[in-house]
Design an enzyme around this catalytic site. Sequence first.
Site, PDB file in Angstrom:
ATOM      1  CE1 TYR A 141      64.848 115.236 -20.693  1.00 42.74           C
ATOM      2  CE2 TYR A 141      66.956 115.856 -19.745  1.00 42.74           C
ATOM      3  CZ  TYR A 141      65.640 116.141 -20.016  1.00 42.74           C
ATOM      4  OH  TYR A 141      65.115 117.344 -19.621  1.00 42.74           O
ATOM      5  CG  HIS A 149      60.612 115.007 -16.764  1.00 49.62           C
ATOM      6  ND1 HIS A 149      61.544 114.289 -17.450  1.00 49.62           N
ATOM      7  CD2 HIS A 149      60.521 116.188 -17.421  1.00 49.62           C
ATOM      8  CE1 HIS A 149      62.003 114.993 -18.469  1.00 49.62           C
ATOM      9  NE2 HIS A 149      61.389 116.161 -18.471  1.00 49.62           N
TER      10      HIS A 149
HETATM   11  N1  NAP Z   1      61.950 119.695 -17.691  1.00 47.33           N
HETATM   12  C1  NAP Z   1      61.614 119.535 -18.948  1.00 47.33           C
HETATM   13  O1  NAP Z   1      60.497 119.100 -19.275  1.00 47.33           O
HETATM   14  C2  NAP Z   1      62.599 119.913 -20.030  1.00 47.33           C
HETATM   15  C3  NAP Z   1      62.149 120.075 -21.349  1.00 47.33           C
HETATM   16  C4  NAP Z   1      63.099 120.418 -22.325  1.00 47.33           C
HETATM   17  C5  NAP Z   1      64.439 120.596 -21.990  1.00 47.33           C
HETATM   18  N2  NAP Z   1      64.846 120.422 -20.695  1.00 47.33           N
HETATM   19  C6  NAP Z   1      66.251 120.585 -20.301  1.00 47.33           C
HETATM   20  O2  NAP Z   1      66.694 121.876 -20.671  1.00 47.33           O
HETATM   21  C7  NAP Z   1      67.865 121.779 -21.491  1.00 47.33           C
HETATM   22  C8  NAP Z   1      67.923 122.951 -22.455  1.00 47.33           C
HETATM   23  O3  NAP Z   1      66.720 123.058 -23.196  1.00 47.33           O
HETATM   24  P1  NAP Z   1      66.644 122.767 -24.730  1.00 47.33           P
HETATM   25  O4  NAP Z   1      67.886 122.085 -25.176  1.00 47.33           O
HETATM   26  O5  NAP Z   1      65.362 122.102 -24.991  1.00 47.33           O
HETATM   27  O6  NAP Z   1      66.517 124.225 -25.395  1.00 47.33           O
HETATM   28  P2  NAP Z   1      67.529 125.439 -25.675  1.00 47.33           P
HETATM   29  O7  NAP Z   1      68.623 125.469 -24.670  1.00 47.33           O
HETATM   30  O8  NAP Z   1      66.649 126.630 -25.848  1.00 47.33           O
HETATM   31  O9  NAP Z   1      68.077 125.115 -27.135  1.00 47.33           O
HETATM   32  C9  NAP Z   1      69.145 124.283 -27.410  1.00 47.33           C
HETATM   33  C10 NAP Z   1      69.527 124.563 -28.855  1.00 47.33           C
HETATM   34  O10 NAP Z   1      69.970 125.924 -28.961  1.00 47.33           O
HETATM   35  C11 NAP Z   1      71.256 125.984 -29.565  1.00 47.33           C
HETATM   36  N3  NAP Z   1      72.061 126.923 -28.777  1.00 47.33           N
HETATM   37  C12 NAP Z   1      72.327 126.870 -27.452  1.00 47.33           C
HETATM   38  N4  NAP Z   1      73.098 127.908 -27.086  1.00 47.33           N
HETATM   39  C13 NAP Z   1      73.338 128.627 -28.195  1.00 47.33           C
HETATM   40  C14 NAP Z   1      74.077 129.814 -28.466  1.00 47.33           C
HETATM   41  N5  NAP Z   1      74.747 130.452 -27.509  1.00 47.33           N
HETATM   42  N6  NAP Z   1      74.113 130.289 -29.743  1.00 47.33           N
HETATM   43  C15 NAP Z   1      73.465 129.639 -30.724  1.00 47.33           C
HETATM   44  N7  NAP Z   1      72.739 128.507 -30.544  1.00 47.33           N
HETATM   45  C16 NAP Z   1      72.684 128.003 -29.295  1.00 47.33           C
HETATM   46  C17 NAP Z   1      71.844 124.593 -29.489  1.00 47.33           C
HETATM   47  O11 NAP Z   1      72.508 124.321 -30.710  1.00 47.33           O
HETATM   48  P3  NAP Z   1      74.108 124.012 -30.735  1.00 47.33           P
HETATM   49  O12 NAP Z   1      74.263 122.645 -30.165  1.00 47.33           O
HETATM   50  O13 NAP Z   1      74.426 124.101 -32.186  1.00 47.33           O
HETATM   51  O14 NAP Z   1      74.779 125.089 -29.920  1.00 47.33           O
HETATM   52  C18 NAP Z   1      70.625 123.672 -29.348  1.00 47.33           C
HETATM   53  O15 NAP Z   1      70.230 123.196 -30.608  1.00 47.33           O
HETATM   54  C19 NAP Z   1      67.769 120.386 -22.115  1.00 47.33           C
HETATM   55  O16 NAP Z   1      69.014 119.926 -22.544  1.00 47.33           O
HETATM   56  C20 NAP Z   1      67.204 119.587 -20.965  1.00 47.33           C
HETATM   57  O17 NAP Z   1      68.242 119.238 -20.052  1.00 47.33           O
HETATM   58  C21 NAP Z   1      63.936 120.103 -19.714  1.00 47.33           C
END
Ligand code: NAP
Length: 272
Positions: free
Chosen positions: A44, A102
């Site tokens: 990241y 990861h």
């Molecule tokens: N291990 C891996 O390979 C891997 C891969 C991907 C991600 N991750 C981790 O998982 C975390 C979360 O996953 P992600 O960010 O990819 O996907 P996510 O949580 O499904 O989506 C995040 C998006 O959803 C929106 N959001 C979140 N909560 C909301 C709500 N209550 N209402 C409306 N919109 C909402 C956010 O926009 P707003 O900012 O406008 O709220 C953001 O753009 C990452 O930050 C990372 O730490 C790990």
Amino acid sequence: MNIFFERTHQRSFGTWPLNGQRLLDALQSAIDIGYRAIDTAQLYDNEIGVGTSLRTIGIARDELCITTKIAPANDSDERFMPSLRESLAKLKVDRVDVLLLHWPPANGDVAPSVRRLEQAARAGLTRHIGISNFNAAMMRAAKAATALPLVANQVEFHPLLNQRVLLETASETGIPLSSYCSVARGEIFRYPLFDEIGARYGKSAAQVALRWILQKGVAINTMSTQRKNIESNFDVMDFTLSSIDMNRIDALTGTNYRIVNRERVPYAPEFD
Ligand SMILES: NC(=O)c1ccc[n+]([C@@H]2O[C@H](COP(=O)([O-])OP(=O)(O)OC[C@H]3O[C@@H](n4cnc5c(N)ncnc54)[C@H](OP(=O)(O)O)[C@@H]3O)[C@@H](O)[C@H]2O)c1
């Protein structure tokens, strides 16, 4: 033993793709609201920002559960420990709470990577070890490769993706799942079912989706830049979805909407 099922750690705050002021603001909101588990990764490129922000916020180290992840390029005998020490320096900590691989190694032979995780734990550089993006066969191989508990397989997990095989393998191996892309990066909002169910519980669509994940026995990892969303994503412990509502949401898993796949990420293995 499931560290992410200790009450505060069930809800982890993800930091990808945040950096700089946006990262500080989001972490400040998350900590104010009550998040104590924070998720970052070498890939990241924000470990310095996470470390600096947490210092600025002034939260006590022993209240936090910090997860970082070893990047595939550092998953070798030469690079693993030096890269972990670099991560610790960036995060300004002596050890992390959870260290994940990861991605599984490209050749699929997970045992050497798991042994490196074990070495990090034995050296006191992490309290717990785990994996991410492992398929079922890799989960079994990882378990066989270490006597230490693997506290998480962090995987894409949301109501639009069928992860039945991984859930069964989690029960079989004792390696708990934790979620990412928990609201499918917004895709769930295209399905009126979540609002419809939420209206009956006084909860939002996102809260319904997150509660469904928790009731599957999976810890949640969410990321948001909006204080109101950060707050509502945390506020999911005071209601229980009925089995009828769980089943109606289960039916959506047939959509098989997978966000993180081989086209997007070259490290992705053959998923179940
Ligand atoms: N291990 C891996 O390979 C891997 C891969 C991907 C991600 N991750 C981790 O998982 C975390 C979360 O996953 P992600 O960010 O990819 O996907 P996510 O949580 O499904 O989506 C995040 C998006 O959803 C929106 N959001 C979140 N909560 C909301 C709500 N209550 N209402 C409306 N919109 C909402 C956010 O926009 P707003 O900012 O406008 O709220 C953001 O753009 C990452 O930050 C990372 O730490 C790990």
